[in-house]
Design a protein around this motif. Structure first.
Motif, PDB file in Angstrom:
ATOM      1  N   ASN A 279       0.630   4.150  -2.784  1.00  0.00           N
ATOM      2  CA  ASN A 279       0.213   5.524  -2.472  1.00  0.00           C
ATOM      3  C   ASN A 279       1.266   6.527  -2.881  1.00  0.00           C
ATOM      4  O   ASN A 279       0.975   7.569  -3.458  1.00  0.00           O
ATOM      5  CB  ASN A 279      -0.063   5.677  -0.973  1.00  0.00           C
TER       6      ASN A 279
ATOM      7  N   ASN B 124      -8.711   3.209  -3.178  1.00  0.00           N
ATOM      8  CA  ASN B 124      -8.830   2.459  -1.926  1.00  0.00           C
ATOM      9  C   ASN B 124     -10.253   2.441  -1.384  1.00  0.00           C
ATOM     10  O   ASN B 124     -10.487   1.937  -0.299  1.00  0.00           O
ATOM     11  CB  ASN B 124      -7.865   3.018  -0.875  1.00  0.00           C
TER      12      ASN B 124
ATOM     13  N   ASP C 165       0.797  -1.234   0.000  1.00  0.00           N
ATOM     14  CA  ASP C 165       0.000   0.000   0.000  1.00  0.00           C
ATOM     15  C   ASP C 165       0.819   1.269   0.000  1.00  0.00           C
ATOM     16  O   ASP C 165       0.532   2.208  -0.725  1.00  0.00           O
ATOM     17  CB  ASP C 165      -0.926   0.026   1.219  1.00  0.00           C
TER      18      ASP C 165
END
Lengths: 432, 351
Positions: A384, B233, A380
């Protein structure tokens, strides 16, 4: 309609096909859109004027003052004032901010119609039944009436001075005509007036002199209307023909040199129908006309070739007044028997690709080839960070307002919503 | 996820006399520490710039008896309206923070309010499933819009003032006719509660966001969906609004980020971080009166200012004791108003 994100195919639909709304408030005799096309004024048979808000299809204002049926309606340029003329021999200028009467002008005879000057809401031209057409000017709080002439200008150098002057027999016959319809040109510089003997008189609105006359037909001229751009105008006459003309160059060419030649003649050769009312489409490419008596139809012709492209049928009744919204593909028309207002518009289906960012509508099956790294597992934080790095360092302008091409950009008056009043409920139904 | 963690105190009779409520404290001492250093996540510190915002506390407005959910300046800049879980709306003067009046009538706490463009009417969305339209000066109710089947969460007037859009926990958006008070259209907008609705400057589009992580653009006249934006997300989007020129969207998401989207391209162009936002709706907004900033409240009681272009934190205001739920910037002056769960409204000024 939002222009930036709409489907381009939907926007290109040229004329409306589906009856989408029916508005019932009293018995409507004439209707008029404002310049932006978001309000529709409707004159009723009992003299009330109702302004509909076409975003909600509800009523924005109810204006009471006339005692007889409303003959004509005319909006000011900014959309704040509305001029109504009625069979009670009065013209009233309404201020739509609160629905009050700005000015009332009484005439000595019945009125065929009244039109506001395109730039000055304090000047209007009225065509009267038993009297000469009158230019009314009420700036400076005084009402000044100027009488204009119905007699056409002679092509030789003699000028007609008065209606009742002595002259030879030919002149006297021409004198006995009345002006049935008068309207301003796009800039307000001239007034185009149509008479009962088929003459078009062009009157300079400053000097009030007739500068040019042309015999267009032998019968009554019922309507003269300009397209939204002003480049063409239509003449509807009692000989069952609608004539389309190109507007001559009004600014740079002398009236004497104007070319007023017919571009197209629209008529129904099969049934020989009279036309109740005519209108241009919003872009000037189409001409609308409603038929008289039993045929409950609206005919649409295309102006480049002059061919009939569509016949819209009204549900039950004869159509009297027909109007095309100046900015959208939307047609409103009043019925004769019940005074219902019918609205035809285009109906676009929902684009399903809009519901998710990666949906695309395709014609046939497509084999999907995945990218090399499509199924890689990325932690993640790395994902990001990668996304944040991809963000532009470009300037982002959140303040400057840009105009969208094709959008109506002039300031148009918004009728304030006043909620304290009590109003009779009315019936607006959606039809499919 | 609720906007309010705690409900208002159980008001049995619901009658309040205005004399009981303290009106306001004027001219509070600005004993607030105005720090320029940023919080944990953002390493870049704004230095060397002379045009940074320097807001200081001007007034403290007390009176609400439960957390304040929304605070809005009127379009003409004269009034501030605040709505609260104590079922009331209070109106204050924007100039001096003086209390003006209280509007009551909702059966349960109020989630959102919106001013009409002529500053005469207020629309409010409440947990009692209704949206109500009030006359601000008289406090009288003008219309009650019934139709939602669950909490009404968010409300907005269109720029012409003849339509109201409301988003609700029942996952739909309703468009209402202000004059008649009827629902014109129901948009089956999302698959989770709709957390915000906002009209563009010309009123042709509505943007909505939801707890399912989607931001959708709708055409006002046809009610059709024009575009959908989604962040990878899928974190719930707590609030969305258009930029002042209508070309960008500002969204706050529950992953402690505020994003600026270019909706024509369909992607996020800026991300603003540094604050904490994981449970509550902290509404972000633009401040454009001097310098272009993005402002948002945070769950640690602070208010963050970011520079729109560089994404740096340019000012942090401290002063609230609990989550700051709402901030709003004055349309013409350098004023900012903030409010939150502690029930206190603060006006900040930059001279």
């Amino acid at each position: 309609m939002n222009l930036l994100l709409s489907d381009p195919f939907a926007l290109s639909q040229e004329y409306p096909e589906n009856l989408t709304h029916t508005l019932n408030y009293g018995h409507s005799t004439c209707i008029k859109f404002n310049r932006k096309g978001d309000y529709l004024a409707s004159g009723l048979i009992d003299g009330t004027v109702v302004v509909f808000d076409f975003e909600t299809y509800g009523i924005a204002r109810v204006l009471r003052g006339h005692t007889r049926s409303v003959q004509s309606l005319s909006w000011s340029r900014d959309g704040r004032y509305l001029l109504s003329s009625s069979r009670d021999w009065k013209c009233i200028l309404w201020d739509l901010k609160d629905g009050s009467r700005e000015k009332t002008v009484r005439f000595e005879s019945a009125i065929w119609g009244a039109e506001l000057h395109p730039f000055n809401h304090q000047i209007f031209i009225a065509a009267l039944l038993d009297d000469s057409p009158t230019l009314v000017d009420f700036s400076d709080n005084t009402i000044r009436k100027h009488l204009l002439f119905s007699a056409p200008l002679q092509k030789d150098d003699e000028e007609e001075e008065d209606e009742g002057e002595d002259g030879d027999v030919r002149e006297r016959k021409q004198d006995k005509q009345s002006t049935l319809v008068a309207t301003f040109t796009q800039s307000g510089q001239y007034i185009f007036a149509g008479t009962s003997k088929g003459w078009l008189n062009v009157i300079d609105s400053e000097t009030l002199q007739t500068v040019r006359s042309e015999k267009l037909t032998t019968s009554n001229i019922k309507h003269i209307c300009f397209s939204v751009s002003g480049k063409q105008f239509l003449v509807n006459s009692s000989d069952r023909t609608i004539r389309l003309y190109n507007t001559p160059d009004l600014t740079y060419v002398d009236p004497v040199d104007w070319d007023i030649d017919v571009v197209h003649r629209f008529q129904d050769v099969v049934n020989r129908l009279q036309w109740n009312s005519v209108a241009f489409s919003s872009n000037g490419d189409y001409v609308l006309a409603s038929t008289y008596q039993d045929a409950h139809d609206i005919y649409i012709w295309e102006t480049t070739v002059g061919s009939l492209v569509k016949i819209i049928e009204a549900p039950r009744e004869e159509i009297v007044d027909v109007q095309w919204d100046p900015n959208r593909t939307l047609v409103a028309a009043t019925g004769l028997d019940h005074g219902t207002i019918y609205v035809w518009a285009t109906v676009t289906p929902q684009r399903w690709s809009a519901l998710a960012p990666d949906f695309v509508e395709v014609e046939e099956n497509v084999e999907y080839e995945e990218r090399e790294d499509e199924f890689d597992i990325i932690p993640d934080e790395v994902a990001n960070k990668r996304k944040l790095d991809q963000e532009d360092d470009d300037e982002v302008d959140v303040v400057t307002i840009e105009r969208v091409r094709g959008e109506f950009s002039e300031e148009s008056f918004v009728i304030p919503v006043i909620l304290e009043e009590d109003e009779e409920t009315f019936d607006s139904s959606d039809s499919d | 996820m609720d906007k309010m963690d705690l409900d208002g105190p159980a008001d049995s009779s619901g009658d309040t006399t205005d004399s009981e409520l303290p009106s306001h404290y004027g001219n509070a001492v600005p004993d607030i520490s105005v720090t320029k250093a940023s919080a944990n996540a953002k390493p870049v510190v704004a230095t060397e710039r002379t045009d940074l915002p320097k807001y200081v506390l001007q007034f403290v407005l007390e009176g609400h008896r439960a957390g304040v959910t929304t605070v809005k300046f009127s379009a003409d800049g004269r009034w501030i309206a605040t709505s609260s879980a104590d079922k009331t709306i209070k109106i204050w003067h924007a100039e001096n923070g003086e209390y003006e009046t209280t509007i009551e009538g909702h059966g349960r706490g109020i989630n959102d309010i919106a001013w009409s463009p002529d500053s005469n009417m207020l629309a409010s969305a409440s947990d009692d499933k209704t949206v109500r339209i009030w006359n601000v000066m008289s406090g009288r109710i003008l219309r009650t819009l019934r139709g939602h089947t669950n909490y009404a969460y968010s409300v907005d007037f269109n720029p012409k003032g003849n339509l109201i859009a409301s988003g609700s926990f029942d996952e739909s958006i309703k468009i209402w006719d202000v004059k008649r008070g009827v629902c014109l259209r129901t948009l089956p907008a999302h698959s989770d509660p709709v957390s915000a609705v906002h009209f563009t400057r010309d009123g042709t589009m509505i943007v909505s966001c939801s707890h399912d992580g989607q931001i959708r653009l709708w055409d006002t006249s046809t009610g059709q969906c024009l575009k959908t934006l989604i962040e990878d997300n899928n974190s719930p989007v707590s609030c969305v609004r258009f930029s002042p020129n209508g070309k960008y969207l500002l969204s706050g998401t529950l992953d402690s980020a505020v994003r600026l989207w270019d909706y024509l391209k369909g992607r996020c162009v800026k991300t603003y971080q540094g604050h904490k936002n994981e449970k509550f709706i902290c509404v972000p907004t633009f401040s454009i009166t001097r310098g272009v900033w993005v402002v948002s409240g945070s769950e640690d009681g602070r208010i963050f200012f970011w520079d729109v272009q560089t994404k740096e934190v340019v000012q942090v205001l401290d002063g609230h004791k609990d989550v700051v739920l709402a901030v709003d910037a004055h349309p013409t002056k350098n004023l900012l108003v903030s409010a939150g769960l502690d029930g206190v409204v603060k006006i900040w000024i930059e001279r």
